[in-house]
Design an enzyme around this catalytic site. Structure first.
Site, PDB file in Angstrom:
ATOM      1  N   HIS A  50      -2.168 -14.709   8.444  1.00  0.00           N
ATOM      2  CA  HIS A  50      -2.488 -13.303   8.362  1.00  0.00           C
ATOM      3  C   HIS A  50      -3.645 -12.943   7.497  1.00  0.00           C
ATOM      4  CE1 HIS A  50      -1.815  -9.322   7.553  1.00  0.00           C
ATOM      5  NE2 HIS A  50      -1.536  -9.398   6.320  1.00  0.00           N
ATOM      6  N   ASN A  54      -7.594  -6.041   7.509  1.00  0.00           N
ATOM      7  CA  ASN A  54      -6.131  -6.264   7.637  1.00  0.00           C
ATOM      8  C   ASN A  54      -5.614  -5.326   8.883  1.00  0.00           C
ATOM      9  OD1 ASN A  54      -3.349  -6.440   7.365  1.00  0.00           O
ATOM     10  ND2 ASN A  54      -3.346  -6.773   5.093  1.00  0.00           N
ATOM     11  N   CYS A  68       3.359  -7.042   7.305  1.00  0.00           N
ATOM     12  CA  CYS A  68       2.437  -8.120   7.823  1.00  0.00           C
ATOM     13  C   CYS A  68       3.008  -9.351   8.324  1.00  0.00           C
ATOM     14  CB  CYS A  68       1.428  -8.450   6.768  1.00  0.00           C
ATOM     15  SG  CYS A  68       0.654  -6.824   6.150  1.00  0.00           S
TER      16      CYS A  68
HETATM   17  N1  ACO Z   1     -14.793  -1.428  -4.817  1.00  0.00           N
HETATM   18  C1  ACO Z   1     -15.323  -1.572  -6.194  1.00  0.00           C
HETATM   19  N2  ACO Z   1     -14.390  -1.878  -7.157  1.00  0.00           N
HETATM   20  C2  ACO Z   1     -12.951  -2.011  -6.924  1.00  0.00           C
HETATM   21  C3  ACO Z   1     -12.496  -1.653  -5.591  1.00  0.00           C
HETATM   22  C4  ACO Z   1     -13.487  -1.424  -4.680  1.00  0.00           C
HETATM   23  N3  ACO Z   1     -13.145  -1.145  -3.085  1.00  0.00           N
HETATM   24  N4  ACO Z   1     -11.173  -1.912  -5.657  1.00  0.00           N
HETATM   25  C5  ACO Z   1     -10.751  -2.290  -6.839  1.00  0.00           C
HETATM   26  N5  ACO Z   1     -12.048  -2.330  -7.660  1.00  0.00           N
HETATM   27  C6  ACO Z   1     -12.223  -2.312  -8.832  1.00  0.00           C
HETATM   28  C7  ACO Z   1     -11.021  -2.153  -9.659  1.00  0.00           C
HETATM   29  O1  ACO Z   1     -10.912  -0.588  -9.920  1.00  0.00           O
HETATM   30  C8  ACO Z   1     -10.972  -2.814 -10.785  1.00  0.00           C
HETATM   31  O2  ACO Z   1     -11.881  -2.406 -11.820  1.00  0.00           O
HETATM   32  P1  ACO Z   1     -11.367  -2.543 -13.405  1.00  0.00           P
HETATM   33  O3  ACO Z   1     -11.337  -3.945 -13.750  1.00  0.00           O
HETATM   34  O4  ACO Z   1     -12.529  -1.892 -14.105  1.00  0.00           O
HETATM   35  O5  ACO Z   1     -10.323  -1.870 -13.516  1.00  0.00           O
HETATM   36  C9  ACO Z   1     -11.726  -4.181 -10.375  1.00  0.00           C
HETATM   37  O6  ACO Z   1     -12.172  -3.941  -9.154  1.00  0.00           O
HETATM   38  C10 ACO Z   1     -10.580  -5.316 -10.151  1.00  0.00           C
HETATM   39  O7  ACO Z   1      -9.584  -4.800  -9.266  1.00  0.00           O
HETATM   40  P2  ACO Z   1      -8.545  -5.724  -8.958  1.00  0.00           P
HETATM   41  O8  ACO Z   1      -7.188  -5.099  -8.203  1.00  0.00           O
HETATM   42  O9  ACO Z   1      -8.025  -6.756 -10.057  1.00  0.00           O
HETATM   43  O10 ACO Z   1      -9.038  -6.793  -7.774  1.00  0.00           O
HETATM   44  P3  ACO Z   1      -8.926  -7.931  -7.139  1.00  0.00           P
HETATM   45  O11 ACO Z   1      -9.776  -9.101  -7.253  1.00  0.00           O
HETATM   46  O12 ACO Z   1      -7.307  -8.194  -7.041  1.00  0.00           O
HETATM   47  O13 ACO Z   1      -8.937  -7.333  -5.673  1.00  0.00           O
HETATM   48  C11 ACO Z   1      -7.434  -6.808  -3.612  1.00  0.00           C
HETATM   49  C12 ACO Z   1      -8.058  -6.285  -5.215  1.00  0.00           C
HETATM   50  C13 ACO Z   1      -8.599  -7.106  -2.833  1.00  0.00           C
HETATM   51  C14 ACO Z   1      -6.408  -5.917  -3.155  1.00  0.00           C
HETATM   52  C15 ACO Z   1      -6.742  -7.995  -3.972  1.00  0.00           C
HETATM   53  O14 ACO Z   1      -5.792  -7.905  -5.015  1.00  0.00           O
HETATM   54  C16 ACO Z   1      -6.028  -8.505  -2.566  1.00  0.00           C
HETATM   55  O15 ACO Z   1      -6.553  -8.958  -1.592  1.00  0.00           O
HETATM   56  N6  ACO Z   1      -4.587  -8.306  -2.674  1.00  0.00           N
HETATM   57  C17 ACO Z   1      -3.568  -8.612  -1.792  1.00  0.00           C
HETATM   58  C18 ACO Z   1      -3.465  -7.865  -0.425  1.00  0.00           C
HETATM   59  C19 ACO Z   1      -2.341  -8.297   0.335  1.00  0.00           C
HETATM   60  O16 ACO Z   1      -2.256  -9.655   0.633  1.00  0.00           O
HETATM   61  N7  ACO Z   1      -1.692  -7.511   0.935  1.00  0.00           N
HETATM   62  C20 ACO Z   1      -0.435  -7.917   1.505  1.00  0.00           C
HETATM   63  C21 ACO Z   1      -0.290  -7.653   2.918  1.00  0.00           C
HETATM   64  S1  ACO Z   1      -0.549  -5.822   3.207  1.00  0.00           S
HETATM   65  C22 ACO Z   1       0.978  -5.277   3.980  1.00  0.00           C
HETATM   66  O17 ACO Z   1       1.867  -6.012   4.203  1.00  0.00           O
HETATM   67  C23 ACO Z   1       0.825  -4.043   4.474  1.00  0.00           C
END
Ligand code: ACO
Length: 338
Positions: free
Chosen positions: A257, A287, A116
């Site tokens: 980003h 993204n 990214c």
């Molecule tokens: N819908 C509903 N529930 C979901 C979903 C969804 N789409 N996805 C995850 N959940 C649930 C999980 O199962 C979890 O449930 P549990 O508590 O019962 O286990 C709960 O939601 C919380 O999950 P987390 O993974 O902790 O959710 P978080 O708030 O961290 O959000 C996310 C997830 C959006 C992926 C976030 O962590 C994020 O944005 N991370 C960074 C992404 C990023 O910057 N990537 C870098 C660039 S990508 C690249 O380089 C290719």
């Protein structure tokens, strides 16, 4: 002769027609518009659905628009950089395919892979090439078909990504006070366990086993990546601001980003900037990896004025991260949109 600076003189963009919205995703996996909007801030993303088309198709579309808008003679282009994590093929480079389709006769082309952060890194590489005096015109394209490596049965990742391409023309100028001013780019090298694709590379080449075990998809430990992304992008922006005397009163836009609206808001807060001064396209594009920053410039070109102070910042797999200070070089409101 004065010092040579590298300045963006035009922007092109392309996103595919097909729109995958949260409602459709909710029918594919156990998720909801409410969860996606509050946790990530995405409403919809564009997906390249036509069979047989890959990243080079979108890159070419964005570059063609760029050539048309700028009116630059393709024979004067010295180099073409395509930055992508989703190349058409392992080889040859996607850039070589795009160059062939554009018919650039006097250029060399190569891919640059920095997840990214690809656009941020590539802009710096192009600027350095131009500042050296050896090259005058370079096209930089950030393009990714993220749908090609997303597992549409995994709700934790499939809601996050979209496809698209953004292209800029970077040119040499002796004009002072425009273009790439300063950058802080880093690779931490600790990110592998948290964000990667398990198979398909030289460590684990494709086999029946890798396909059967679904190892050709993006794997992410979201919470860890989120934490690093917030810290890195915020710190990098603060550092670049301090180094260059930038603050809320003289920054026109931050162009971050687009991985998660909460990461973007944290960066804005650290710089004490209102969200109106932050370019955001995550809601309708998701993204798009290397394409997020050039697509944001493409969409907001008409708001940009000569001399505007911008900060670009990104974070991605590796971990790669950084920020750069850029002074916009032309009045975007006068550009005819192609
Ligand atoms: N819908 C509903 N529930 C979901 C979903 C969804 N789409 N996805 C995850 N959940 C649930 C999980 O199962 C979890 O449930 P549990 O508590 O019962 O286990 C709960 O939601 C919380 O999950 P987390 O993974 O902790 O959710 P978080 O708030 O961290 O959000 C996310 C997830 C959006 C992926 C976030 O962590 C994020 O944005 N991370 C960074 C992404 C990023 O910057 N990537 C870098 C660039 S990508 C690249 O380089 C290719």
């Amino acid at each position: 002769m004065g010092k040579i600076h590298a300045v963006i003189t035009g922007v092109g963009g392309y996103v595919p027609d097909y729109v995958l919205n949260n409602e459709e995703l909710s029918r594919m996996v156990d998720t909801s518009d409410e969860w996606i909007m509050t946790r990530v801030g995405i409403k919809e993303r564009h997906i390249l659905t036509e069979e047989g088309l890959g990243t080079s198709y979108m890159a070419r579309k964005a570059a063609k628009q760029l050539l048309k808008k700028t009116g630059v003679d393709p024979d004067t282009i010295d180099a073409l950089i395509v930055t992508t994590t989703t190349p058409d093929y392992k080889f040859p480079s996607t850039a070589s395919i795009v160059l062939g389709k554009l018919g650039l006769k006097n250029a060399f082309a190569f891919d640059l892979e920095a997840a990214c952060c690809g656009f941020l890194y590539s802009l710096d590489v192009a600027a350095t090439m131009i500042e050296s005096g050896r090259y005058k015109k370079i096209i930089v394209i950030g393009a990714d078909k993220m749908s090609s490596l997303v597992d549409y049965t995994d709700r934790a990742t499939c809601v996050l990504f979209g496809d698209g391409a953004g292209a800029v023309l970077v040119e040499a100028t002796e004009e002072e006070n425009v273009g790439v001013q300063n950058s802080f780019l880093r690779t931490d090298g600790i990110g592998l366990p948290f964000l990667h694709m398990k198979a398909g590379g030289s460590v684990c080449p494709p086999s029946h086993f890798t396909v059967d075990h679904r190892l050709h998809y993006l794997y992410q430990e979201g919470r860890t990546v989120f934490r690093y992304a917030v810290t890195s992008m915020s710190n990098d922006c603060a550092l670049i601001a301090e180094r260059n005397g930038l603050n809320k009163d003289n920054i026109r836009f931050v162009v971050p980003h687009q991985a998660n609206i909460r990461i973007i808001e944290a960066v804005a807060k650290r710089l004490e900037l209102p969200m109106e001064q932050v370019m955001v396209n995550i809601e309708h594009f998701g993204n798009t990896s290397a394409a997020t920053i050039p697509l944001a410039l493409w969409e907001n070109e008409s708001k940009l004025k000569k001399g505007d102070n911008l900060i670009f910042t990104a974070f991605g797999a590796g971990f790669v991260h950084g920020a750069s200070y850029y002074k916009w070089g032309y009045d975007g409101s006068t550009v005819e949109q192609g």
